[in-house]
Design a protein around this motif. Structure first.
Motif, short mmCIF file in Angstrom:
data_model
loop_
_atom_site.label_atom_id
_atom_site.label_comp_id
_atom_site.label_asym_id
_atom_site.label_seq_id
_atom_site.Cartn_x
_atom_site.Cartn_y
_atom_site.Cartn_z
N LEU A 1 -11.32 5.05 8.18
CA LEU A 1 -9.88 5.07 7.65
C LEU A 1 -9.76 5.98 6.48
N PRO A 2 -8.47 6.35 6.08
CA PRO A 2 -8.47 7.28 4.84
C PRO A 2 -9.02 6.51 3.87
N PHE B 1 -4.84 5.45 -4.88
CA PHE B 1 -4.47 6.57 -4.22
C PHE B 1 -5.02 6.78 -2.94
N CYS B 2 -4.31 6.46 -1.86
CA CYS B 2 -4.70 6.42 -0.54
C CYS B 2 -3.61 7.27 0.45
N GLU C 1 -3.73 -9.27 -1.38
CA GLU C 1 -2.49 -8.25 -1.47
C GLU C 1 -3.01 -7.14 -2.39
N THR C 2 -3.81 -7.26 -3.10
CA THR C 2 -4.41 -6.07 -3.81
C THR C 2 -5.54 -5.43 -3.45
N SER C 3 -6.20 -5.87 -2.31
CA SER C 3 -7.50 -5.20 -1.70
C SER C 3 -7.18 -4.03 -0.89
N LEU C 4 -8.21 -3.29 -0.77
CA LEU C 4 -8.63 -2.10 -0.27
C LEU C 4 -8.21 -1.74 1.18
N LEU C 5 -8.85 -2.51 1.94
CA LEU C 5 -8.88 -2.45 3.26
C LEU C 5 -7.56 -2.61 3.83
N PRO C 6 -6.51 -3.30 3.52
CA PRO C 6 -5.00 -3.13 3.88
C PRO C 6 -4.50 -1.94 3.64
N MET C 7 -4.72 -1.37 2.34
CA MET C 7 -4.17 -0.22 1.91
C MET C 7 -4.64 1.15 3.04
N SER C 8 -5.89 0.98 3.54
CA SER C 8 -6.43 1.98 4.26
C SER C 8 -5.67 1.96 5.60
N ILE C 9 -5.60 0.75 6.17
CA ILE C 9 -4.78 0.51 7.43
C ILE C 9 -3.52 1.01 7.49
#
Length: 313
Positions: A204-205, A230-231, A285-293
């Motif tokens: 993912l990004p 930044f994602c 809520e601040t984790s990186l995996l959900p941001m990438s999704i």
């Protein structure tokens, strides 16, 4: 299956208990939105009875730290024969110890910082000052000190001056018996999630991590506003392709499945440096995996439901 019955394991007794509980609550909310029946439970003497009850279709271990990421709980799930999301025990054990993980990554052709992994006892036997001096002479400065086994950057610190190294070692040994001391690579810190929901692993990004303090420690990870993200990451097309390829290589080399996250530093030449791989990435809520999704234009509810269904195949 119209409504899969999912048991989320969250909590545990590691130093990362609170992070695990937050991850569990968040994933439960999303899975319920996706139409799953969800139960969240801790790891205790009632767990085996629950697993054998016939009321659970699949388990999602969201335990961080020891037992959660070292393969132990997953060994139990294998013994009971309950399907679960995530990597198997052998892959977890390879990933759990950062010094072992760096060797696996190197064999896969990934570049990693030079490091030493030293148990607490070696300092007592050989003399702390002598050992610390040798570390600086060999690896130089700046350095990163962190427990060889553990997560969420607990006990981790950056060392820019030699006189700061003893304090960093003390902080590290508060969270583990073995310290990993490695070169600090200057560059852009990124995290790359790899998902496999049935059609093969996909990167993912990448998420770019810019902590206000300059070091991505525990507070920078879990205090809202302490880090800017930044994602997708602000990388060249070539560097983005390189970090995605590195994460996919790590996912394959470690024998991971379903979901993983690889942490890297991209230096000024665009070269990715392997830091570590995570078999149970944070889902808060601040984790990186959900941001990438979300950056990939995907729905967390849809992805999590697909992971559940993938584990049931």
């Amino acid at each position: 299956m119209l409504s899969p019955r999912v048991l989320i394991l969250a909590g545990g007794l590691s130093h990362e208990r609170e992070v695990s509980l937050r991850s569990g609550r968040r994933v439960a909310e999303v899975l319920r939105e996706a139409g799953c029946e969800v139960t969240v439970t801790d790891v205790d003497d009632r767990l085996l009875d629950t697993l054998r009850s016939g009321q659970i279709d699949v388990v999602w271990p969201l335990l961080h730290g020891v037992n959660g990421e070292d393969g132990a709980v997953r060994d139990v799930l294998e013994l009971v024969g309950v399907p679960y999301i995530g990597s198997d025990p052998a892959a977890c054990r390879l990933s759990w110890d950062k010094s072992v993980a760096k060797s696996v990554a190197a064999e896969a052709g990934l570049t990693a910082p030079r490091f030493v992994a030293l148990p607490h006892g070696i300092f007592r036997e050989l003399g702390a000052n002598r050992v610390l001096t040798s570390i600086v002479e060999r690896l130089g400065l700046p350095l990163v000190v962190k427990p060889a086994r553990g997560g969420s950057a607990l006990g981790a610190s950056a060392v820019r001056r030699e006189e700061s190294l003893p304090r960093a070692m003390v902080d590290c040994f508060a969270y583990g018996d073995v310290a990993l001391v490695e070169q600090q690579i200057s560059g852009v810190e990124v995290a790359v999630t790899v998902l496999d929901t049935g059609d093969g692993p996909v990167a993912l990004p990448p998420v770019e991590i810019v902590p206000d303090s300059g070091f991505y420690d525990f507070d920078a990870r879990y205090v809202a506003g302490a880090t800017e993200f930044f994602c997708p990451a602000r990388l060249s097309d070539e560097a983005e392709a390189a970090v995605k390829a590195a994460a996919l290589s790590a996912h394959e080399a470690f024998g991971l499945r379903h979901v993983s996250r690889t942490d890297l530093i991209v230096d000024k030449t665009g070269q990715p440096w392997f830091l570590e791989v995570n078999v149970a990435p944070g889902m808060t809520e601040t984790s990186l995996l959900p941001m990438s999704i979300e950056a990939a234009g995907l729905s967390p509810a849809s992805v999590y439901r697909q992971l559940v269904e993938r584990a049931l195949v």
